[in-house]
Design a protein around this motif. Structure first.
Motif, PDB file in Angstrom:
ATOM      1  N   SER A 244       0.793  -1.229   0.000  1.00  0.00           N
ATOM      2  CA  SER A 244       0.000   0.000   0.000  1.00  0.00           C
ATOM      3  C   SER A 244       0.826   1.280   0.000  1.00  0.00           C
ATOM      4  O   SER A 244       0.325   2.339  -0.389  1.00  0.00           O
ATOM      5  CB  SER A 244      -0.948   0.009   1.206  1.00  0.00           C
ATOM      6  OG  SER A 244      -0.209  -0.106   2.414  1.00  0.00           O
ATOM      7  N   PHE A 245       2.104   1.214   0.406  1.00  0.00           N
ATOM      8  CA  PHE A 245       2.971   2.403   0.388  1.00  0.00           C
ATOM      9  C   PHE A 245       4.106   2.225  -0.616  1.00  0.00           C
ATOM     10  O   PHE A 245       5.167   2.811  -0.491  1.00  0.00           O
ATOM     11  CB  PHE A 245       3.528   2.677   1.794  1.00  0.00           C
ATOM     12  CG  PHE A 245       4.041   4.077   1.986  1.00  0.00           C
ATOM     13  CD1 PHE A 245       3.249   5.181   1.706  1.00  0.00           C
ATOM     14  CD2 PHE A 245       5.325   4.302   2.465  1.00  0.00           C
ATOM     15  CE1 PHE A 245       3.725   6.477   1.887  1.00  0.00           C
ATOM     16  CE2 PHE A 245       5.811   5.595   2.654  1.00  0.00           C
ATOM     17  CZ  PHE A 245       5.005   6.681   2.362  1.00  0.00           C
ATOM     18  N   VAL A 246       3.847   1.410  -1.628  1.00  0.00           N
ATOM     19  CA  VAL A 246       4.845   1.127  -2.661  1.00  0.00           C
ATOM     20  C   VAL A 246       4.311   1.619  -4.001  1.00  0.00           C
ATOM     21  O   VAL A 246       3.264   1.151  -4.473  1.00  0.00           O
ATOM     22  CB  VAL A 246       5.155  -0.380  -2.751  1.00  0.00           C
ATOM     23  CG1 VAL A 246       6.195  -0.648  -3.847  1.00  0.00           C
ATOM     24  CG2 VAL A 246       5.637  -0.912  -1.410  1.00  0.00           C
ATOM     25  N   THR A 247       5.013   2.546  -4.623  1.00  0.00           N
ATOM     26  CA  THR A 247       4.668   2.973  -5.975  1.00  0.00           C
ATOM     27  C   THR A 247       5.928   3.466  -6.673  1.00  0.00           C
ATOM     28  O   THR A 247       6.859   3.944  -6.029  1.00  0.00           O
ATOM     29  CB  THR A 247       3.561   4.051  -5.968  1.00  0.00           C
ATOM     30  OG1 THR A 247       2.986   4.141  -7.282  1.00  0.00           O
ATOM     31  CG2 THR A 247       4.069   5.409  -5.518  1.00  0.00           C
ATOM     32  N   GLY A 248       5.958   3.300  -7.991  1.00  0.00           N
ATOM     33  CA  GLY A 248       7.107   3.709  -8.777  1.00  0.00           C
ATOM     34  C   GLY A 248       8.273   2.741  -8.744  1.00  0.00           C
ATOM     35  O   GLY A 248       9.367   3.066  -9.191  1.00  0.00           O
ATOM     36  N   VAL A 249       8.042   1.520  -8.248  1.00  0.00           N
ATOM     37  CA  VAL A 249       9.103   0.529  -8.102  1.00  0.00           C
ATOM     38  C   VAL A 249       9.131  -0.393  -9.315  1.00  0.00           C
ATOM     39  O   VAL A 249       8.091  -0.806  -9.824  1.00  0.00           O
ATOM     40  CB  VAL A 249       8.881  -0.305  -6.820  1.00  0.00           C
ATOM     41  CG1 VAL A 249       9.724  -1.570  -6.822  1.00  0.00           C
ATOM     42  CG2 VAL A 249       9.180   0.536  -5.595  1.00  0.00           C
ATOM     43  N   VAL A 250      10.322  -0.718  -9.783  1.00  0.00           N
ATOM     44  CA  VAL A 250      10.520  -1.775 -10.773  1.00  0.00           C
ATOM     45  C   VAL A 250      11.234  -2.906 -10.032  1.00  0.00           C
ATOM     46  O   VAL A 250      12.418  -2.824  -9.741  1.00  0.00           O
ATOM     47  CB  VAL A 250      11.341  -1.304 -11.976  1.00  0.00           C
ATOM     48  CG1 VAL A 250      11.505  -2.430 -12.993  1.00  0.00           C
ATOM     49  CG2 VAL A 250      10.679  -0.090 -12.637  1.00  0.00           C
ATOM     50  N   LEU A 251      10.484  -3.945  -9.683  1.00  0.00           N
ATOM     51  CA  LEU A 251      10.965  -5.007  -8.814  1.00  0.00           C
ATOM     52  C   LEU A 251      11.580  -6.153  -9.622  1.00  0.00           C
ATOM     53  O   LEU A 251      10.873  -6.835 -10.376  1.00  0.00           O
ATOM     54  CB  LEU A 251       9.807  -5.542  -7.973  1.00  0.00           C
ATOM     55  CG  LEU A 251      10.081  -6.764  -7.087  1.00  0.00           C
ATOM     56  CD1 LEU A 251      11.131  -6.434  -6.031  1.00  0.00           C
ATOM     57  CD2 LEU A 251       8.790  -7.241  -6.433  1.00  0.00           C
ATOM     58  N   PRO A 252      12.880  -6.394  -9.522  1.00  0.00           N
ATOM     59  CA  PRO A 252      13.474  -7.518 -10.241  1.00  0.00           C
ATOM     60  C   PRO A 252      12.998  -8.857  -9.661  1.00  0.00           C
ATOM     61  O   PRO A 252      12.941  -9.030  -8.441  1.00  0.00           O
ATOM     62  CB  PRO A 252      14.978  -7.357 -10.008  1.00  0.00           C
ATOM     63  CG  PRO A 252      15.156  -5.930  -9.580  1.00  0.00           C
ATOM     64  CD  PRO A 252      13.901  -5.602  -8.815  1.00  0.00           C
ATOM     65  N   VAL A 253      12.663  -9.776 -10.543  1.00  0.00           N
ATOM     66  CA  VAL A 253      12.364 -11.162 -10.167  1.00  0.00           C
ATOM     67  C   VAL A 253      13.249 -11.990 -11.093  1.00  0.00           C
ATOM     68  O   VAL A 253      12.796 -12.556 -12.084  1.00  0.00           O
ATOM     69  CB  VAL A 253      10.879 -11.495 -10.338  1.00  0.00           C
ATOM     70  CG1 VAL A 253      10.569 -12.885  -9.786  1.00  0.00           C
ATOM     71  CG2 VAL A 253      10.005 -10.452  -9.649  1.00  0.00           C
ATOM     72  N   ASP A 254      14.541 -12.037 -10.770  1.00  0.00           N
ATOM     73  CA  ASP A 254      15.529 -12.385 -11.792  1.00  0.00           C
ATOM     74  C   ASP A 254      16.657 -13.287 -11.330  1.00  0.00           C
ATOM     75  O   ASP A 254      17.688 -13.401 -12.007  1.00  0.00           O
ATOM     76  CB  ASP A 254      16.127 -11.100 -12.368  1.00  0.00           C
ATOM     77  CG  ASP A 254      16.930 -10.299 -11.349  1.00  0.00           C
ATOM     78  OD1 ASP A 254      16.954 -10.699 -10.159  1.00  0.00           O
ATOM     79  OD2 ASP A 254      17.541  -9.294 -11.733  1.00  0.00           O
ATOM     80  N   GLY A 255      16.498 -13.940 -10.185  1.00  0.00           N
ATOM     81  CA  GLY A 255      17.546 -14.827  -9.721  1.00  0.00           C
ATOM     82  C   GLY A 255      18.893 -14.164  -9.511  1.00  0.00           C
ATOM     83  O   GLY A 255      19.940 -14.808  -9.572  1.00  0.00           O
ATOM     84  N   GLY A 256      18.862 -12.852  -9.269  1.00  0.00           N
ATOM     85  CA  GLY A 256      20.096 -12.116  -8.987  1.00  0.00           C
ATOM     86  C   GLY A 256      20.764 -11.482 -10.193  1.00  0.00           C
ATOM     87  O   GLY A 256      21.840 -10.881 -10.064  1.00  0.00           O
ATOM     88  N   TYR A 257      20.137 -11.559 -11.376  1.00  0.00           N
ATOM     89  CA  TYR A 257      20.768 -11.073 -12.601  1.00  0.00           C
ATOM     90  C   TYR A 257      21.203  -9.615 -12.508  1.00  0.00           C
ATOM     91  O   TYR A 257      22.347  -9.265 -12.842  1.00  0.00           O
ATOM     92  CB  TYR A 257      19.802 -11.256 -13.775  1.00  0.00           C
ATOM     93  CG  TYR A 257      20.379 -10.898 -15.129  1.00  0.00           C
ATOM     94  CD1 TYR A 257      20.874 -11.897 -15.961  1.00  0.00           C
ATOM     95  CD2 TYR A 257      20.425  -9.582 -15.570  1.00  0.00           C
ATOM     96  CE1 TYR A 257      21.412 -11.588 -17.202  1.00  0.00           C
ATOM     97  CE2 TYR A 257      20.961  -9.259 -16.797  1.00  0.00           C
ATOM     98  CZ  TYR A 257      21.448 -10.272 -17.616  1.00  0.00           C
ATOM     99  OH  TYR A 257      21.995  -9.945 -18.838  1.00  0.00           O
ATOM    100  N   LEU A 258      20.303  -8.748 -12.053  1.00  0.00           N
ATOM    101  CA  LEU A 258      20.598  -7.311 -12.029  1.00  0.00           C
ATOM    102  C   LEU A 258      21.490  -6.906 -10.857  1.00  0.00           C
ATOM    103  O   LEU A 258      21.965  -5.767 -10.806  1.00  0.00           O
ATOM    104  CB  LEU A 258      19.306  -6.506 -11.996  1.00  0.00           C
ATOM    105  CG  LEU A 258      18.466  -6.557 -13.285  1.00  0.00           C
ATOM    106  CD1 LEU A 258      17.140  -5.841 -13.064  1.00  0.00           C
ATOM    107  CD2 LEU A 258      19.222  -5.946 -14.454  1.00  0.00           C
ATOM    108  N   ALA A 259      21.740  -7.814  -9.925  1.00  0.00           N
ATOM    109  CA  ALA A 259      22.602  -7.498  -8.785  1.00  0.00           C
ATOM    110  C   ALA A 259      24.074  -7.569  -9.154  1.00  0.00           C
ATOM    111  O   ALA A 259      24.939  -7.126  -8.364  1.00  0.00           O
ATOM    112  CB  ALA A 259      22.320  -8.466  -7.634  1.00  0.00           C
ATOM    113  N   GLN A 260      24.390  -8.095 -10.313  1.00  0.00           N
ATOM    114  CA  GLN A 260      25.790  -8.280 -10.689  1.00  0.00           C
ATOM    115  C   GLN A 260      26.450  -6.963 -11.100  1.00  0.00           C
ATOM    116  O   GLN A 260      25.830  -6.109 -11.682  1.00  0.00           O
ATOM    117  CB  GLN A 260      25.873  -9.287 -11.841  1.00  0.00           C
ATOM    118  CG  GLN A 260      25.300 -10.654 -11.463  1.00  0.00           C
ATOM    119  CD  GLN A 260      25.278 -11.609 -12.625  1.00  0.00           C
ATOM    120  OE1 GLN A 260      26.155 -12.436 -12.762  1.00  0.00           O
ATOM    121  NE2 GLN A 260      24.274 -11.504 -13.453  1.00  0.00           N
TER     122      GLN A 260
END
Length: 260
Positions: A244-260
């Motif tokens: 309810s207090f989350v907006t404008g987020v692009v949430l990765p669901v990527d097995g860690g791909y974007l964390a590299q």
């Protein structure tokens, strides 16, 4: 059109959701999960046979609209169906998209236009009509979840056409989140890594496909592809009051791909 009854309870009990691209892949997984969480779902796609299979399989409330999100009239009908059938629209999942894999030297202007029409224009149109509906109803507000991609957050080989369209998804999410936050509409996105949808499964039978899949699995730190149900779980969170207090987020669901 076939309609089944909704389940009782759940995080989306009493809510109405439109899920585009729901005949297969992530969209289908989202529709299935939403029904289990008590939502009344309007599932849309250009694939009428796929929608019919979805209706027969789902144990909860689902109705269908066959249409192309890239066509203004079809996008409007998808949203209007939710309001006409259920009285309001609470959630839009803007999922419909096409996923060509090609380098820029292989791509044509027609390839570019086709992807941008569905993945870009289609998302723009469905968000536009959803926001109109959400602001006009007796209890204004709602939640929009757009489907971006790791290709909409970072560069990848073979994504010269698809990737830029997903940057559109990420950018549209952020701009709409800011524009409509004070009117009770949250807009977020998920950015899946490579996910084992029907389209990805077909790569195993295409030239270079097995090699591509083996390479892309290695690029994900968890060393596997995602499952559509895992993406659907993230979409459910963003659609529900738990965010309810989350907006404008692009949430990765990527097995860690974007964390590299």
């Amino acid at each position: 059109m076939t309609i089944a009854s909704a389940t009782d309870g759940g995080r989306l009990a009493g809510r109405t959701a439109v899920v585009t691209g729901a005949a297969s892949g992530i969209g289908r997984a989202v529709a299935e999960r939403f029904v289990r969480e008590g939502a009344s779902v309007v599932a849309t796609d250009i694939d009428e046979a796929g929608l019919d299979r979805l209706v027969r399989q789902l144990p909860g409330a689902v109705s269908t609209v066959v249409g192309d999100v890239a066509r203004d009239e079809d996008a409007r009908r998808m949203v209007e169906a939710a309001v006409e059938r259920h009285g309001r629209l609470d959630v839009l999942v803007a999922n419909a998209g096409v996923i060509p894999l090609m380098e820029i030297t292989e791509a044509t202007a027609e390839d570019w236009d086709r992807v941008m029409a569905v993945d870009g224009r289609g998302m723009f149109l469905t968000c536009k009509y959803a926001i109109r509906a959400m602001t006009a109803q007796d209890r204004p507000g709602g939640s929009i979840v757009c489907l971006s991609s790791i290709s909409g957050e970072a560069g990848q080989r073979g994504q010269a056409v698809y990737g830029p369209a997903k940057f559109v998804a990420s950018g549209l999410t952020k701009h709409l989140a800011v524009e409509w936050a004070d009117r009770g509409i949250r807009v977020n996105a998920v950015a899946p890594g490579t996910t084992a949808t029907e389209r990805v499964a077909r790569l195993r039978d295409e030239p270079g496909g097995p090699e591509y899949l083996a390479a892309i699995e290695r690029l994900h730190p968890m060393r596997r592809l995602g499952d559509p149900a895992e993406v659907a779980a993230a979409v459910l969170f963003l659609a529900s009051d738990e965010a309810s207090f989350v907006t404008g987020v692009v949430l990765p669901v990527d097995g860690g791909y974007l964390a590299q």
